[in-house]
Design an enzyme around this catalytic site. Sequence first.
Site, PDB file in Angstrom:
ATOM      1  N   TRP A   1       0.853  -1.199   0.000  1.00 12.89           N
ATOM      2  CA  TRP A   1       0.000   0.000   0.000  1.00 12.89           C
ATOM      3  C   TRP A   1       0.887   1.246   0.000  1.00 12.89           C
ATOM      4  CZ3 TRP A   1      -0.994  -4.527   2.495  1.00 12.89           C
ATOM      5  CH2 TRP A   1      -2.215  -5.153   2.181  1.00 12.89           C
TER       6      TRP A   1
ATOM      7  N   GLN B   1     -13.806   2.633  -1.096  1.00 10.84           N
ATOM      8  CA  GLN B   1     -13.767   1.176  -0.954  1.00 10.84           C
ATOM      9  C   GLN B   1     -15.054   0.700  -0.306  1.00 10.84           C
ATOM     10  OE1 GLN B   1     -10.509  -0.812   0.953  1.00 10.84           O
ATOM     11  NE2 GLN B   1      -9.357  -0.900  -0.960  1.00 10.84           N
TER      12      GLN B   1
ATOM     13  N   VAL C   1      -5.754 -12.320   5.207  1.00  7.01           N
ATOM     14  CA  VAL C   1      -6.676 -13.396   4.825  1.00  7.01           C
ATOM     15  C   VAL C   1      -5.873 -14.644   4.481  1.00  7.01           C
ATOM     16  CG1 VAL C   1      -8.681 -12.072   4.022  1.00  7.01           C
ATOM     17  CG2 VAL C   1      -6.737 -12.420   2.490  1.00  7.01           C
TER      18      VAL C   1
ATOM     19  N   ARG D   1      -4.398   6.913  -1.088  1.00  8.96           N
ATOM     20  CA  ARG D   1      -3.091   6.306  -1.357  1.00  8.96           C
ATOM     21  C   ARG D   1      -2.230   7.256  -2.162  1.00  8.96           C
ATOM     22  NH1 ARG D   1      -4.637   0.066  -2.867  1.00  8.96           N
ATOM     23  NH2 ARG D   1      -5.924  -0.233  -1.027  1.00  8.96           N
TER      24      ARG D   1
ATOM     25  N   ALA E   1     -13.944 -11.733   4.146  1.00  9.63           N
ATOM     26  CA  ALA E   1     -13.910 -10.268   3.979  1.00  9.63           C
ATOM     27  C   ALA E   1     -13.575  -9.937   2.532  1.00  9.63           C
ATOM     28  CB  ALA E   1     -12.861  -9.658   4.905  1.00  9.63           C
TER      29      ALA E   1
ATOM     30  N   HIS F   1      -7.155   1.578   3.244  1.00 10.39           N
ATOM     31  CA  HIS F   1      -8.290   0.704   2.901  1.00 10.39           C
ATOM     32  C   HIS F   1      -9.315   0.730   4.033  1.00 10.39           C
ATOM     33  CE1 HIS F   1      -5.461  -2.712   4.546  1.00 10.39           C
ATOM     34  NE2 HIS F   1      -5.666  -1.764   5.416  1.00 10.39           N
TER      35      HIS F   1
HETATM   36  N1  PHE Z   1      -7.954  -4.142   1.916  1.00 11.59           N
HETATM   37  C1  PHE Z   1      -7.511  -4.790   0.702  1.00 11.59           C
HETATM   38  C2  PHE Z   1      -6.981  -3.707  -0.235  1.00 11.59           C
HETATM   39  O1  PHE Z   1      -7.266  -2.574  -0.075  1.00 11.59           O
HETATM   40  C3  PHE Z   1      -8.603  -5.559   0.040  1.00 11.59           C
HETATM   41  C4  PHE Z   1      -9.098  -6.699   0.873  1.00 11.59           C
HETATM   42  C5  PHE Z   1     -10.134  -6.532   1.744  1.00 11.59           C
HETATM   43  C6  PHE Z   1      -8.488  -7.917   0.741  1.00 11.59           C
HETATM   44  C7  PHE Z   1     -10.571  -7.622   2.515  1.00 11.59           C
HETATM   45  C8  PHE Z   1      -8.900  -8.984   1.483  1.00 11.59           C
HETATM   46  C9  PHE Z   1      -9.942  -8.814   2.361  1.00 11.59           C
HETATM   47  O2  PHE Z   1      -6.244  -3.971  -1.146  1.00 11.59           O
END
Ligand code: PHE
Length: 339
Positions: free
Chosen positions: A157, A211, A254, A197, A308, A171
């Site tokens: 990120w 998002q 995850v 970002r 998620a 995010h």
């Molecule tokens: N937060 C991640 C992103 O911004 C996306 C994501 C959300 C991935 C939830 C897995 C689970 O790239």
Amino acid sequence: MEEKISQIQKEYLEKIGKAQNLKELDVIFLELFGKNGIINALSAEFPKLPKEELPEIGPLFNKIKKELETAIEKKREAIREVGYKKLETEKLVLQGDALQLKKRQGHFHPVTQFEKETIDLFEKLGFIQFEAPHIDTDENNFGLLNIPEGHPARDLWDTLYIDSKLLLRTHTSNGQVRAMRKYGVPLRIMIIDRCFRYENLDARHEHTFEQFELVYIDKGVSMANLQYLSEYFFKALLGQDIQARLRPKYFPFVEPGAGVDSECIFCKGKGCKVCGGIGWLELAGAGMIHPTVLKNGGIDPNIYSGIAWGFGPLRMAMLKYGVEDIRKFLSGDLKFLTK
Ligand code: PHE
């Protein structure tokens, strides 16, 4: 001479009487009193008159001159008076219809419209809205999501730091552990809001973007639910015939992690310019919530499991409305917004 003067008097009093408007009166006035007008022409004849006529003609001339002047002045007032009366009785209607103005109807921003539809869709499935701050600690944005300080995954990120501990959230996942701690299990929440970002801006990248995060935790939740809910979302918003596909993808919070693709809505999977010939478009990152993250949220990963997603509503709105440049959404350009 006397006769001539009376003739002019008669003729012009009549003309003045018949005049309809101020313009006509101005013409009459100039004919009489202008530099080359009748009055001047008459007075130029005076020196030629026999001396004995002057005492009579002089006062007569002056009297008639005055009479004509007054007649014009009176008539002017009369014409103005009619105009004022008209103004008093006439109503000035300033309503849109009378002026034939084009009516402008306000509406929600296209992204807001898209998000409202999204929210409605998941409220029906029992998801509640949850809010997390735009300015957050690196602990909430990274640490609690299984990305400790110094972990190379933080480089995934491009983060805008405010100081060594505070940042603009990259995010909506910064709300995951907060929601777990606040509500416990079972949990169904959605966060739909701005993220930031340090991006190289182009038609698909904006520094400030939206998002849509979905978190679903319960006993027996699996990747099958992830597949089903992704498809439910795409079909409802992009078209009934749109398929969803999960691809392995790494996110530290995850396990397993997935990229969620929708079938390209333009070529229906055949491959085109928009999807780069692949036939699929990546619209979300997702996966089974990592046991460490569940533990951070006070949830026992041996009993509960969760899924998620982080969707990109702007990318989805681009597809839905056929917008070719993501930067248009924040441009404030009315031409674009009212299209
Ligand atoms: N937060 C991640 C992103 O911004 C996306 C994501 C959300 C991935 C939830 C897995 C689970 O790239």
